[in-house]
Design a protein around this motif. Structure first.
Motif, PDB file in Angstrom:
ATOM      1  N   GLU A   1      16.796  28.262  42.535  1.00  0.00           N
ATOM      2  CA  GLU A   1      16.421  28.055  41.918  1.00  0.00           C
ATOM      3  C   GLU A   1      15.977  28.884  40.338  1.00  0.00           C
ATOM      4  N   ILE A   2      16.522  28.578  39.191  1.00  0.00           N
ATOM      5  CA  ILE A   2      16.476  29.292  38.307  1.00  0.00           C
ATOM      6  C   ILE A   2      14.967  29.611  37.467  1.00  0.00           C
TER       7      ILE A   2
ATOM      8  N   ALA B   1      22.566  26.511  35.381  1.00  0.00           N
ATOM      9  CA  ALA B   1      22.191  27.472  34.260  1.00  0.00           C
ATOM     10  C   ALA B   1      22.372  27.072  32.977  1.00  0.00           C
TER      11      ALA B   1
ATOM     12  N   LEU C   1      21.722  34.514  32.491  1.00  0.00           N
ATOM     13  CA  LEU C   1      21.381  33.964  33.698  1.00  0.00           C
ATOM     14  C   LEU C   1      21.729  35.629  34.160  1.00  0.00           C
TER      15      LEU C   1
ATOM     16  N   TYR D   1      16.749  34.342  32.336  1.00  0.00           N
ATOM     17  CA  TYR D   1      16.697  33.465  33.855  1.00  0.00           C
ATOM     18  C   TYR D   1      17.369  34.348  35.031  1.00  0.00           C
TER      19      TYR D   1
ATOM     20  N   ARG E   1      21.714  21.884  43.191  1.00  0.00           N
ATOM     21  CA  ARG E   1      20.044  23.000  43.209  1.00  0.00           C
ATOM     22  C   ARG E   1      20.064  22.988  44.604  1.00  0.00           C
TER      23      ARG E   1
ATOM     24  N   ALA F   1      24.387  27.328  40.938  1.00  0.00           N
ATOM     25  CA  ALA F   1      23.204  28.012  39.965  1.00  0.00           C
ATOM     26  C   ALA F   1      23.975  27.959  38.906  1.00  0.00           C
TER      27      ALA F   1
ATOM     28  N   MET G   1      18.123  34.099  39.078  1.00  0.00           N
ATOM     29  CA  MET G   1      18.806  33.493  40.155  1.00  0.00           C
ATOM     30  C   MET G   1      18.113  33.751  41.153  1.00  0.00           C
TER      31      MET G   1
END
Length: 706
Positions: free
Chosen positions: A118-119, A552, A483, A532, A112, A548, A534
């Motif tokens: 970041e998620i 997730a 996501l 969620y 990450r 990413a 990205m």
């Protein structure tokens, strides 16, 4: 009248922003860790000692890795970072700890930080509502962030203790409580068959909670399932996660970490109390300190059923078969064997394999009904442990016969026998998740299935992002964790659109600039969805996006990924032929979908065509590999007046079709309009420019098997 759970925090808990990786999860190999360090951290110097990489100077590490980045070149400050190679008995490749600054994290945190992503959860903060009057502030979790930590809460401990009293003593003589008790202890159809001692041991209770129904709140009496643990268990969890718990009373032994409350009549009314609290396991307080094995079930009633029938303490997953938060893994570290007793259906068996990877496949055993018991009962009668309890089927032999999970690359008919027979007997169960708001589309593609790759294309302005956003909402409302990788449309704009679709009407009063009443409540409901997004800081290439996605899937148990769009990432692939780069990306996304058992949807722009021309598979930008690798190819056609979904490839059962659509600006969503089908069929459309295809090529009736 019942007292409701207090919303005022009684105890503050602090959580470091790191991702826990079980020591039983071997993680990446030593070569994978070394390769990541060398490619993402230019100039890094490492040496190996025992099972650790020792990093000489942490200044070459990604931003956010070191908590004390000053004077890292001083001799006394060097060789302080120890990172597991993954080749030793401790496993955990990529897990690090800095003896100088105290920084620590896992392989997932390393990827990450090095990828710069970041998620984020689908929250309505000030950045989302910029320009919309009447809203300010942000989500509770974000508002409490300070110095890289998040303050969590515990429920009011006194109120938590009153809920079991409400159920067992019924001090107010409430008629509905008597009905709830009959539901829990009765042995008839639709009842649970639990005895009083089981309910007492698991601290089950009754409380009244408010839920939003439309624009109004309604009160519902709920069965409460507390996540109780000892102070020592809480301390162990906090230490492993880098948390602190302040304000606990001296000598307090039993602590309720959180409460799951579910309406006993309407399963859709469910919540975790308090919002933003920590994670625990229902029934964990019953597991002895010296126990080396544990039974993990899909639901609370199943855990109690196993305990009542076998006298073996069993705990329940906090979110059923949909997810296993990494925050509960520290509680399970000490066990040598974990019996996964999930439902005997497709989601349960898929969940067992997914969770075993997190827990460590080597210590997990899969519990299934014995064939002799299945033969004595109708198909589907023994779906879970609670069914077995009500039917009088003994479950201890099931646990004793539990088997390790098969290697994913090797299978036998014996290992898959029941799954195959179940699929034959229940074909609809394996069709995939239905898109409830688009039944004709669902009928054509038989739902969205895990492990598949879909490609969506359409001309500019046809509504690809709008359609996918409403489909992702449809899935999220069915608890399918999704996501988004939106590289063309900013997350803020995308969330506004989704919030409008979620509400089903505009967020601003018509003819004014005033927001609608109850926008904050709407935001709370939206935030609760498993959505969620990205968020990349700077550029992102395919490998960073895959990092990413991997993060997730591990942290949030994501099952559905949307990448909008593929061409955006191709601009980052310098030195590559654009078609070669796209082929490589498609291959990687295909592999990711298969290996992680998630559905991946890629938006791919078409090549330049005559305006209003009907697009075909050959219209998709790039080489043939895009459509060869895809399980599903969907074109959103638009001739300037009529829009329709055109299913051009369906590997699952070959069924293709055309689904006409109309757009409602009120709901900001598409809706199926079968009445337009004759219009679509008669529409004279220009041929495609580069192929000279006829106007009728690629048209299939809604729906027609290939």
């Amino acid at each position: 009248m019942f007292r409701q759970a207090m919303q005022r925090p009684q105890v503050a808990i602090r959580r470091a922003l790191s991702t826990f990786l079980s020591k039983h999860n071997t993680g990446p190999s030593s070569d994978e860790v070394r390769k990541l360090l060398e490619t993402r951290c230019p100039g890094i110097e490492v040496r190996i000692k025992d099972e650790h990489f020792i990093i000489k100077d942490c200044s070459v590490m990604p931003d956010g890795f070191c908590l004390k980045p000053e004077r890292t070149s001083d001799p006394d400050n060097q060789e302080k970072v120890y990172m597991l190679t993954g080749s030793g008995p401790s496993g955990g490749g990529g897990t690090w700890f800095c003896q100088r600054c105290g920084s620590k994290g896992s392989w997932y945190d390393l990827k990450r930080l090095s990828s710069g992503f970041e998620i984020t959860k689908g929250v309505l903060g000030p950045e989302i509502t910029k320009g919309v009057r009447g809203i300010e502030g942000q989500s509770e979790d974000r508002a409490r962030k300070s110095g890289g930590r998040v303050s969590l809460r515990l429920p009011d401990q006194k109120v938590a203790k009153l809920f079991p009293v409400n159920l067992l003593g019924n001090p107010f003589g409430d008629k509905e409580v008597y009905e709830i008790m009959e539901y829990l202890t009765g042995t008839g159809v639709g009842q649970r068959g639990l005895n009083l001692s089981t309910l007492i041991n698991y601290c089950v209770g009754v409380g009244e909670y408010k839920f939003l129904k439309g624009s109004q709140y309604v009160k519902r009496k709920c069965v409460t399932f507390p996540w109780v643990m000892s102070s020592q268990q809480l301390a162990t969890q906090d230490e492993a996660l880098g948390q602190e718990t302040d304000g606990l009373d001296e000598g307090q032994e039993a602590i309720t970490r959180r409460i799951k409350a579910r309406s006993w009549q309407e399963k859709g009314y469910q919540r975790l109390d308090p919002p933003g609290g920590g994670w625990g396991l229902f029934g964990f307080h019953l597991v002895g300190a010296l126990e080396t094995s544990i039974v993990l079930t899909e639901g609370e009633y199943d855990a109690m059923a196993v305990y009542q029938d076998t006298e073996i303490p069993a705990v329940s997953l906090p979110n059923g078969a949909s997810s296993l938060p990494p925050e509960v893994l520290p509680l399970l570290e000490r066990f040598e064997k974990i019996y996964l007793f999930l439902d005997n259906d497709a989601p349960g068996q898929v969940g067992a394999e997914k969770f075993a990877k997190k827990l460590g496949v080597g210590r997990c055993l899969l519990v299934r009904p014995l064939r002799a018991d299945l033969d004595l009962h109708p198909a589907g009668a023994l779906k879970d442990a609670n069914d077995a309890l009500r039917l009088g089927v003994r479950m201890k032999p099931w646990i004793e016969a539990a088997e390790p999970l098969q290697h994913r690359s090797i299978a036998t008919f014996k290992s898959l026998r029941e799954q195959v027979l179940h699929e034959i007997s229940n074909p609809g169960e394996f069709n995939g998740t239905k898109l409830l708001k688009m039944p004709l589309f669902t009928e054509a593609i038989k739902g969205l299935r895990k492990g598949e790759l879909s490609v969506v294309t359409g001309p500019t302005g046809s509504g690809k992002t709008t359609l996918l956003s409403q489909l992702s909402l449809d899935l999220a409302e069915q608890n399918v964790s999704t996501l988004w990788g939106s590289f063309e449309v900013k997350n803020t704009r995308l969330m506004k659109k989704m919030l409008h679709q979620f509400n089903g009407q505009p967020l601003v009063q018509p003819g004014t600039s005033e927001v609608i009443e109850g926008l904050r409540d709407l935001a709370d409901r939206f935030e609760a969805l498993p959505l969620y997004f990205m968020t990349f800081h700077g550029g992102s290439d395919v490998d960073q996006v895959l990092d990413a996605m991997e993060h997730a899937v591990y942290v949030h148990d994501v099952e559905n990924v949307i990448i909008d769009n593929l061409q955006f990432m191709m601009t980052m692939r310098k030195g590559f032929d654009k078609f070669e780069a796209q082929d490589s990306a498609i291959e990687k996304f295909r592999k990711f979908a298969t290996e992680n058992n998630v559905h991946v949807t890629l938006v791919v722009h078409p090549r330049k065509e005559v305006e209003g021309a009907r697009l075909g598979i050959s219209s998709i930008f790039g080489s043939a590999k895009v459509t060869q690798e895809a399980d599903l190819v969907v074109i959103l056609q638009y001739d300037g007046e009529v829009k329709y979904i055109d299913v051009k490839k369906n590997r699952y059962d070959g069924e293709l079709g055309i689904i006409p659509m109309s757009f409602s600006p009120i709901t900001a969503s598409f809706y199926e309009d079968a009445g337009l089908l004759p219009v679509v069929k008669q529409r004279k459309m220009p041929p495609r420019a580069e192929t000279g295809a006829s106007q009728d090529e690629g048209v299939d009736l809604c729906c027609e098997s290939a």
